[in-house]
Structures are given as structure tokens and as C-alpha cells.
Enzyme design. Structure first.
Site, PDB file in Angstrom:
ATOM      1  CG  ASP A  46      -0.370  -0.191   2.523  1.00 24.70           C
ATOM      2  OD1 ASP A  46       0.705  -0.817   2.597  1.00 24.70           O
ATOM      3  OD2 ASP A  46      -0.947   0.263   3.528  1.00 24.70           O
ATOM      4  CG  HIS A  47       3.230   2.488   2.461  1.00 27.09           C
ATOM      5  ND1 HIS A  47       3.194   3.683   3.143  1.00 27.09           N
ATOM      6  CD2 HIS A  47       2.410   1.643   3.146  1.00 27.09           C
ATOM      7  CE1 HIS A  47       2.404   3.560   4.203  1.00 27.09           C
ATOM      8  NE2 HIS A  47       1.915   2.339   4.225  1.00 27.09           N
ATOM      9  CG  HIS A 102       5.658  -0.908   9.898  1.00 23.86           C
ATOM     10  ND1 HIS A 102       4.463  -0.973  10.565  1.00 23.86           N
ATOM     11  CD2 HIS A 102       5.344  -1.079   8.583  1.00 23.86           C
ATOM     12  CE1 HIS A 102       3.490  -1.170   9.693  1.00 23.86           C
ATOM     13  NE2 HIS A 102       3.995  -1.248   8.487  1.00 23.86           N
ATOM     14  CG  ASP A 155       2.535   2.157   7.616  1.00 21.01           C
ATOM     15  OD1 ASP A 155       2.101   3.303   7.342  1.00 21.01           O
ATOM     16  OD2 ASP A 155       2.130   1.121   7.069  1.00 21.01           O
ATOM     17  CG  HIS A 198      -1.656   3.955   7.141  1.00 19.77           C
ATOM     18  ND1 HIS A 198      -1.825   2.811   7.901  1.00 19.77           N
ATOM     19  CD2 HIS A 198      -0.998   3.549   6.027  1.00 19.77           C
ATOM     20  CE1 HIS A 198      -1.264   1.785   7.287  1.00 19.77           C
ATOM     21  NE2 HIS A 198      -0.761   2.192   6.147  1.00 19.77           N
TER      22      HIS A 198
HETATM   23 ZN   LIG Z   1       3.036  -0.981   6.489  1.00 21.59          ZN
END
Ligand SMILES: [Zn+2]
Length: 302
Positions: free
Chosen positions: A65-66, A141, A211, A269
Site C-alpha cells: 500500500d506504499h 514497523h 507506518d 492511513h
Molecule cells: Zn506498512
């Protein structure tokens, strides 16, 4: 102009009205892209972002998702005839991921693409260009992940109009004064620049925390930032789930913002499970009042 335009504010799974993470940072005439979730190039088009001004891309970590929007964006830039070089700062494995996609398609990009690897746990300056300085720092993370701190120095000196008038400097020359020039009068005498201007003052700083778990070790990187983005994947009742998945909640992001004395907080996010975002503000603002939702299409001036 120093501003952050939000192109995506959702986590993991895109929804019809929220996209995975991507942000454009405008630093005068240069554009930086931080993270590039799926659909980022469509968001460029939707919000009128000028692709030709894009100079640097920063990818915080390799959760899809990044960065799933990256190959599409690069492909389009090449198809549109871009020739200006582009640099990508990212965990080292990304270079292979992109290269294999280009190789399998027999695509040769029309512009020079440079990868700058961010090695696990690295912190320090990764880019200096004109008035711009970018640092990275590790966040907590599930995989190696980086936050980015973007500092934009002020270019022009501050004009003291009363002083300038007193020395009879024509207004047409004020622009030169702001660039640091002295003024030479008709009789040959010199008006020193610092008699009529002041130093431009401190630059402004935007910090993107990517994140992360709630982590007070980030404080030195955040301290006194003018604008900080911190993820709030979950509302605070799901603090346990957030910790399990190395994410943060509203109250945690706001607490960190307050402790770091940042001026303003953006949150994003969001988990796709939330349809409405009002509660994110209701939980954050009592802890840190100057909090806003990182709403897609909105530009926040640093
Ligand atoms: Zn992540």
C-alpha cells in the site's frame, strides 16, 4: 511555497473514496513524492499535479500500500516522454522489484532513474538540493520502515521597508535586496544589505512518520516540526490490535505530537473498516487540538 498535498490516506485495501498512501511535498519549484500507493498516477491527474516537476520519490517501506503505484507511474512518465532524471530513495530491494518488471516488459525508461538505498536502521541526511534538506529515520514497523524529515530553508532576506525608504532605495531594487545585494547610491556610497534587511530566519520542517508503533524514540526527529504526519490506522479502542500490527491509534499520534511540541498534526492511513472519519478527530483533538484529517486533495501549508 512549502506544502503537502494528500493523494492517499487509506491503509492496506483501497476503497472507492480513499486511496493508499501517497503525498506530494511542494518545495518551491520542486515536487517530492512520499510513498506511491496504487492509483497514485490517477490522483496526480485528478488533482492537477504536474508530473514534470517531480524530482524525487521517497518510499518508506515495502508494504504494497506504499509502493504498488510506482511501476505504473514510472511507465507513464516514460510514455509521456520525460527526459529529466528521477531519484528514488527506498529500501534496497525495491530496485530489483522495479527492474524485473521493466525487464519482463522489455521497457527501457526514457529518463535516468537513480536508486538510493536506505539501509535498515539508518538515520541521517539523504538529500541536499538548493534550499532543501531531507533526512530519514527508522520507525518501528513489521519490516524495515523509514520516516522522512523535509526541511526547506527560507531563501529571501526579510526587507525592512522603513530602513530602505530612509536610505532612498527605489522600490524596484527591493527584490535584489532580498537576495542579499548591497545598494550603490548615485554618489558612489554603499548601503550595506544588512542595514535594510534581516536574516531570512529559520526554515520550516515537515515530518512524515510513515507506518509505526507508538514510539517515543521518534521524538528527537519530530521535535518542534511545523507540520507532522502520523498514522492513525485505528481508533483508540483498538490499541491492542494496533500494537500487534505495528500501527498506531488516534490518542497515540496526538500524544506524540503534544510531547514533541509540533505545531500541527495530520493523521491518516485509516483502516478500510472505518466508513466515517469524524471519530478520528474527536479522539485526537482533546489530546492535541491542532489536528486535521489528511484529507485527499487538500494541500496543507507547512
Ligand atoms: Zn506498512
Amino acid at each position: 511555497m512549502f506544502g503537502v498535498t494528500i493523494l492517499g490516506n487509506n491503509s492496506a485495501i483501497p476503497t472507492l473514496d480513499r486511496h493508499p498512501t501517497a503525498q506530494i511535498v511542494t518545495c518551491n519549484d520542486q515536487l517530492l513524492l512520499i510513498d506511491c500507493g496504487e492509483g497514485t498516477q490517477l490522483q496526480f491527474a485528478k488533482y492537477g499535479i504536474r508530473r514534470s516537476k517531480l524530482r524525487y520519490i521517497f518510499i518508506s517501506h515495502l508494504h504494497g500500500d506504499h509502493y504498488f503505484g510506482l511501476i505504473g507511474l514510472l511507465n507513464t512518465l516514460s510514455l509521456m516522454g520525460r527526459t529529466e532524471p528521477l531519484s528514488i530513495f527506498a529500501p534496497p530491494e525495491l530496485e530489483q522489484i522495479i527492474q524485473i518488471q521493466l525487464d519482463c516488459a522489455g521497457t527501457i525508461l526514457k529518463f535516468e532513474l537513480t536508486f538510493v538505498p536506505l539501509m535498515p536502521e539508518y538515520s541521517g541526511v539523504i538529500l541536499e538540493d538548493k534550499d532543501l534538506e531531507v533526512r530519514c529515520f527508522p520507525t518501528q514497523h513489521r519490516i524495515s520502515c523509514f520516516g522522512f524529515s523535509v526541511l526547506l530553508q527560507k531563501r529571501k532576506r526579510k526587507l525592512l521597508p522603513d530602513q530602505a525608504k530612509a536610505y532612498e532605495i527605489p522600490a524596484a531594487y527591493y527584490g535584489k535586496l532580498q537576495e542579499g545585494a548591497d545598494y550603490v547610491r548615485k554618489d558612489g556610497s554603499i548601503v550595506k544589505n544588512d542595514w535594510v534587511t534581516m536574516s531570512p530566519g529559520k526554515g520550516k520542517r515537515y515530518v512524515y512518520c510513515a507506518d509505526t508503533l507508538y514510539d517515543e524514540n521518534l521524538l528527537p526527529y519530530l521535535k518542534d516540526a511545523d507540520l507532522m504526519y502520523h498514522e492513525t490506522t485505528y481508533l483508540h479502542e483498538l490499541a491492542d490490535r494496533a500494537a500487534e500490527r505495528f500501527h498506531s491509534t488516534t490518542v497515540q499520534a496526538a500524544t506524540l505530537a503534544a510531547t514533541a511540541h509540533v505545531k500541527r498534526l495530520l493523521i491518516g492511513h485509516f483502516s478500510s473498516k472505518y466508513k466515517e472519519l469524524d471519530q478520528f478527530l474527536e479522539e485526537s483533538r482533546p489530546v492535541f487540538p491542532n489536528t486535521d484529517i489528511a484529507a485527499e486533495g487538500t494541500t496543507f501549508i507547512v
